[in-house]
Design a protein around this motif. Structure first.
Motif, PDB file in Angstrom:
ATOM      1  N   ASN A   1       2.748   9.692  -4.627  1.00  0.00           N
ATOM      2  CA  ASN A   1       3.351   8.334  -5.068  1.00  0.00           C
ATOM      3  C   ASN A   1       2.384   7.267  -4.299  1.00  0.00           C
ATOM      4  OD1 ASN A   1       5.128   9.079  -7.030  1.00  0.00           O
ATOM      5  ND2 ASN A   1       6.645   9.684  -5.609  1.00  0.00           N
ATOM      6  N   ASN A   2       1.388   6.664  -4.639  1.00  0.00           N
ATOM      7  CA  ASN A   2       0.676   5.853  -4.042  1.00  0.00           C
ATOM      8  C   ASN A   2       0.928   4.371  -4.551  1.00  0.00           C
ATOM      9  OD1 ASN A   2      -0.388   8.012  -2.566  1.00  0.00           O
ATOM     10  ND2 ASN A   2      -2.264   8.088  -3.757  1.00  0.00           N
ATOM     11  N   TYR A   3       1.687   4.046  -5.571  1.00  0.00           N
ATOM     12  CA  TYR A   3       1.574   2.986  -6.057  1.00  0.00           C
ATOM     13  C   TYR A   3       3.302   2.506  -5.864  1.00  0.00           C
ATOM     14  CZ  TYR A   3      -2.797   3.961  -7.930  1.00  0.00           C
ATOM     15  OH  TYR A   3      -4.224   3.878  -8.039  1.00  0.00           O
ATOM     16  N   ALA A   4       3.442   1.100  -5.588  1.00  0.00           N
ATOM     17  CA  ALA A   4       4.578   0.584  -5.275  1.00  0.00           C
ATOM     18  C   ALA A   4       4.927  -0.693  -5.866  1.00  0.00           C
ATOM     19  CB  ALA A   4       4.971   0.275  -3.804  1.00  0.00           C
ATOM     20  N   SER A   5       6.116  -0.997  -6.290  1.00  0.00           N
ATOM     21  CA  SER A   5       6.454  -2.385  -6.918  1.00  0.00           C
ATOM     22  C   SER A   5       7.925  -2.615  -6.709  1.00  0.00           C
ATOM     23  CB  SER A   5       6.116  -2.415  -8.340  1.00  0.00           C
ATOM     24  OG  SER A   5       6.227  -3.877  -8.918  1.00  0.00           O
ATOM     25  N   VAL A   6       8.398  -3.852  -6.483  1.00  0.00           N
ATOM     26  CA  VAL A   6       9.587  -4.187  -6.332  1.00  0.00           C
ATOM     27  C   VAL A   6      10.159  -4.924  -7.271  1.00  0.00           C
ATOM     28  CG1 VAL A   6      11.435  -5.437  -5.026  1.00  0.00           C
ATOM     29  CG2 VAL A   6       9.285  -4.818  -3.668  1.00  0.00           C
ATOM     30  N   ASN A   7      11.402  -4.203  -7.909  1.00  0.00           N
ATOM     31  CA  ASN A   7      12.219  -4.715  -8.958  1.00  0.00           C
ATOM     32  C   ASN A   7      12.706  -6.002  -8.285  1.00  0.00           C
ATOM     33  OD1 ASN A   7      13.690  -5.539 -10.987  1.00  0.00           O
ATOM     34  ND2 ASN A   7      14.791  -3.601 -11.291  1.00  0.00           N
TER      35      ASN A   7
END
Ligand code: F3S
Length: 76
Positions: A1-7
């Motif tokens: 899991n190399n991608y991140a985003s905040v909801n």
């Protein structure tokens, strides 16, 4: 899991993500967290380096509202 985003709708500005992973997350002027890594601007399209994976996971685990999203592929 190399991608991140905040909801960001669910962020309560606790700052735990920034404490765990200051190179990946920061809070904006309204106190809402986002991915700042390499100019990602919370789009979740910038692969996060292997040596930051541990702190990324720590931020994910520590977010009280579970609004940090991780994925193996870019979000958009
Ligand atoms: Fe917000 Fe979660 Fe960070 S509530 S400030 S995204 S730890």
């Amino acid at each position: 899991n190399n991608y991140a985003s905040v909801n960001q709708d669910d962020c309560i500005s606790c700052g735990a993500c920034n404490s765990a992973a200051p190179d990946i997350f920061d809070l904006d002027n309204s106190g809402i967290a986002g991915v700042i890594y390499e100019g990602d601007s919370n789009r979740g399209v910038t692969a996060i380096a292997a040596d930051l994976q541990e702190e990324l996971q720590e931020a994910y685990d520590n977010c009280p509202t579970q609004c940090i999203q991780l994925a193996a592929a870019p979000f958009a």
